[in-house]
Design a protein around this motif. Structure first.
Motif, mmCIF file in Angstrom:
data_model
loop_
_atom_site.group_PDB
_atom_site.id
_atom_site.type_symbol
_atom_site.label_atom_id
_atom_site.label_comp_id
_atom_site.label_asym_id
_atom_site.label_seq_id
_atom_site.Cartn_x
_atom_site.Cartn_y
_atom_site.Cartn_z
ATOM 1 N N GLY A 28 0.713 -1.243 -0.021
ATOM 2 C CA GLY A 28 0.137 -0.111 -0.242
ATOM 3 C C GLY A 28 0.730 1.234 0.141
ATOM 4 O O GLY A 28 0.296 2.367 0.117
ATOM 5 N N VAL A 29 1.988 1.284 0.133
ATOM 6 C CA VAL A 29 3.114 2.251 0.011
ATOM 7 C C VAL A 29 3.988 2.434 -1.171
ATOM 8 O O VAL A 29 5.019 3.463 -1.083
ATOM 9 N N ALA A 30 4.069 1.258 -2.032
ATOM 10 C CA ALA A 30 4.939 1.193 -2.671
ATOM 11 C C ALA A 30 4.724 1.221 -4.311
ATOM 12 O O ALA A 30 5.139 0.628 -5.102
ATOM 13 N N THR A 71 0.667 5.294 -5.425
ATOM 14 C CA THR A 71 -0.092 4.930 -4.233
ATOM 15 C C THR A 71 -0.520 6.357 -3.505
ATOM 16 O O THR A 71 0.061 7.537 -3.764
ATOM 17 N N GLY A 72 -1.198 6.515 -2.397
ATOM 18 C CA GLY A 72 -1.253 7.546 -2.003
ATOM 19 C C GLY A 72 -0.229 8.444 -1.278
ATOM 20 O O GLY A 72 -0.756 9.854 -1.114
ATOM 21 N N ASN A 73 0.816 8.011 -1.103
ATOM 22 C CA ASN A 73 1.763 8.789 -0.646
ATOM 23 C C ASN A 73 2.639 9.179 -1.819
ATOM 24 O O ASN A 73 3.873 9.772 -1.565
ATOM 25 N N GLY A 74 2.368 9.116 -3.122
ATOM 26 C CA GLY A 74 2.834 9.613 -4.220
ATOM 27 C C GLY A 74 4.014 8.830 -4.737
ATOM 28 O O GLY A 74 4.532 9.389 -5.804
ATOM 29 N N ARG A 201 10.285 -6.415 2.183
ATOM 30 C CA ARG A 201 10.681 -5.596 3.335
ATOM 31 C C ARG A 201 11.908 -4.769 3.170
ATOM 32 O O ARG A 201 12.138 -3.681 3.574
ATOM 33 N N GLY A 202 12.899 -5.687 2.655
ATOM 34 C CA GLY A 202 14.253 -5.026 2.216
ATOM 35 C C GLY A 202 14.036 -3.765 1.237
ATOM 36 O O GLY A 202 14.899 -3.106 1.185
ATOM 37 N N ILE A 203 13.197 -4.170 0.370
ATOM 38 C CA ILE A 203 13.101 -2.981 -0.962
ATOM 39 C C ILE A 203 12.606 -1.920 -0.155
ATOM 40 O O ILE A 203 13.001 -0.855 -0.356
ATOM 41 N N ALA A 210 8.256 2.867 4.923
ATOM 42 C CA ALA A 210 7.865 1.915 5.918
ATOM 43 C C ALA A 210 6.440 1.300 5.707
ATOM 44 O O ALA A 210 5.392 1.802 5.495
ATOM 45 N N LEU A 211 6.588 0.090 6.227
ATOM 46 C CA LEU A 211 5.435 -0.922 6.067
ATOM 47 C C LEU A 211 4.297 -0.254 7.134
ATOM 48 O O LEU A 211 4.559 -0.170 8.141
ATOM 49 N N PRO A 212 3.092 -0.242 6.771
ATOM 50 C CA PRO A 212 2.045 0.502 7.538
ATOM 51 C C PRO A 212 1.799 -0.483 8.485
ATOM 52 O O PRO A 212 1.596 -1.997 8.226
ATOM 53 N N PRO A 213 1.455 -0.361 9.871
ATOM 54 C CA PRO A 213 0.698 -1.321 10.778
ATOM 55 C C PRO A 213 -0.162 -1.921 10.359
ATOM 56 O O PRO A 213 -1.220 -1.634 9.923
ATOM 57 N N GLY A 214 -0.167 -3.343 10.584
ATOM 58 C CA GLY A 214 -1.092 -4.314 10.404
ATOM 59 C C GLY A 214 -1.217 -4.911 9.034
ATOM 60 O O GLY A 214 -2.114 -5.592 8.719
ATOM 61 N N VAL A 215 -0.337 -4.081 7.993
ATOM 62 C CA VAL A 215 -0.449 -4.834 6.931
ATOM 63 C C VAL A 215 0.376 -5.963 6.505
ATOM 64 O O VAL A 215 1.574 -6.231 7.062
ATOM 65 N N THR A 216 -0.338 -6.978 6.037
ATOM 66 C CA THR A 216 0.412 -8.376 5.708
ATOM 67 C C THR A 216 0.673 -8.300 4.543
ATOM 68 O O THR A 216 0.034 -8.016 3.419
ATOM 69 N N ILE A 217 2.187 -8.849 4.081
ATOM 70 C CA ILE A 217 2.484 -8.984 2.632
ATOM 71 C C ILE A 217 2.105 -10.361 2.074
ATOM 72 O O ILE A 217 2.875 -11.364 2.512
ATOM 73 N N ARG A 218 1.414 -10.394 1.170
ATOM 74 C CA ARG A 218 0.939 -11.556 0.514
ATOM 75 C C ARG A 218 1.083 -11.621 -0.937
ATOM 76 O O ARG A 218 0.597 -10.700 -1.612
#
Length: 240
Positions: A28-30, A71-74, A201-203, A210-218
């Motif tokens: 959601g941030v990348a 994404t929303g963070n640009g 996560r390394g990328i 930063a990975l948002p709290p509660g987000v699961t990478i699937r």
């Protein structure tokens, strides 16, 4: 890297690029990375984005891709195979002729602070086998509706040709990075397959995200390789 506006996943086919795009999109941030700039798909993307048929410039196309892929963070993400890069920089040079011949400057003008992720596969024979099978069947991922109905067949000459293509494209990426003083974040397919969440996560860390709290990478794609791939690999290795 850190503090980026955009990044490109630089790859060759069958290195897990679609898997990686899905993982990064899931954060959601990348951005929402896809193969936006593959030339044969330009018309379908343009139609999807509502660009007027036959009346859009490459700048229009890039701006529409940015709107789709942020994404929303640009942050914007996309993937590029080696042959696609030439099309992107040529299109951008038509928009900014004063920067023609300076690929990195053209990319920064269009995409802002741009980072690069270099994705490659150590087992190039497995990569070539996977690539050949996908080309024969037109099935590039599990559930791909493009199946031709043709059953895959072992083709040693086809595998050798793809091995040469992979070598040439990897060398071209390395030369391009060197030419522009770019140090990409490097990812091995083998690591991605073994630990997709950890590689993602390394990328994010490399991009300063930063990975948002509660987000699961699937992952949204599943591994295609099966016993037939293994049999072709063993058969090809036995030739030498």
């Amino acid at each position: 890297m850190g503090e980026v506006d955009a990044y490109f996943i630089c790859a060759t086919p069958r290195t897990g690029s679609s898997l990686l795009c899905g993982l990064l999109a899931a954060t959601g941030v990348a951005g929402r990375p896809e193969a936006y700039f593959r030339e044969p798909d330009e018309a379908s993307w343009a139609d999807r984005w509502g660009l007027p048929a036959g009346a859009w410039s490459y700048g229009d196309f890039v701006r529409a891709a940015l709107a789709e892929g942020r994404t929303g963070n640009g942050v914007f993400g996309a993937k590029l195979m080696w042959g696609t890069l030439d099309r992107v920089v040529a299109g951008l040079a038509a928009e900014h002729p004063e920067l023609a011949g300076s690929d990195d400057a053209l990319l920064r003008r269009a995409f802002g602070r741009t980072a690069f992720v270099h994705l490659r596969r150590d087992d190039v024979l497995a990569q070539a086998v996977s690539w050949l099978r996908a080309e024969q069947t037109a099935v590039w991922y599990v559930g791909d509706p493009g199946w031709t109905g043709r059953e895959p067949r072992y083709d040693p000459d086809g595998i050798d040709a793809l091995l040469r293509t992979i070598e040439a494209h990897q060398a071209a990426w390395a030369e391009w990075f060197d030419a522009y003083g770019i140090t990409p974040h490097r990812v091995r397919y083998e690591d991605l397959a073994a630990d997709p969440a950890g590689v993602t996560r390394g990328i994010l860390d490399a991009l300063g995200l930063a990975l948002p709290p509660g987000v699961t990478i699937r992952p949204r794609h599943v591994r295609q390789a099966d016993a037939l791939n293994a049999a072709w690999i063993a058969r090809h290795r036995s030739r030498t």
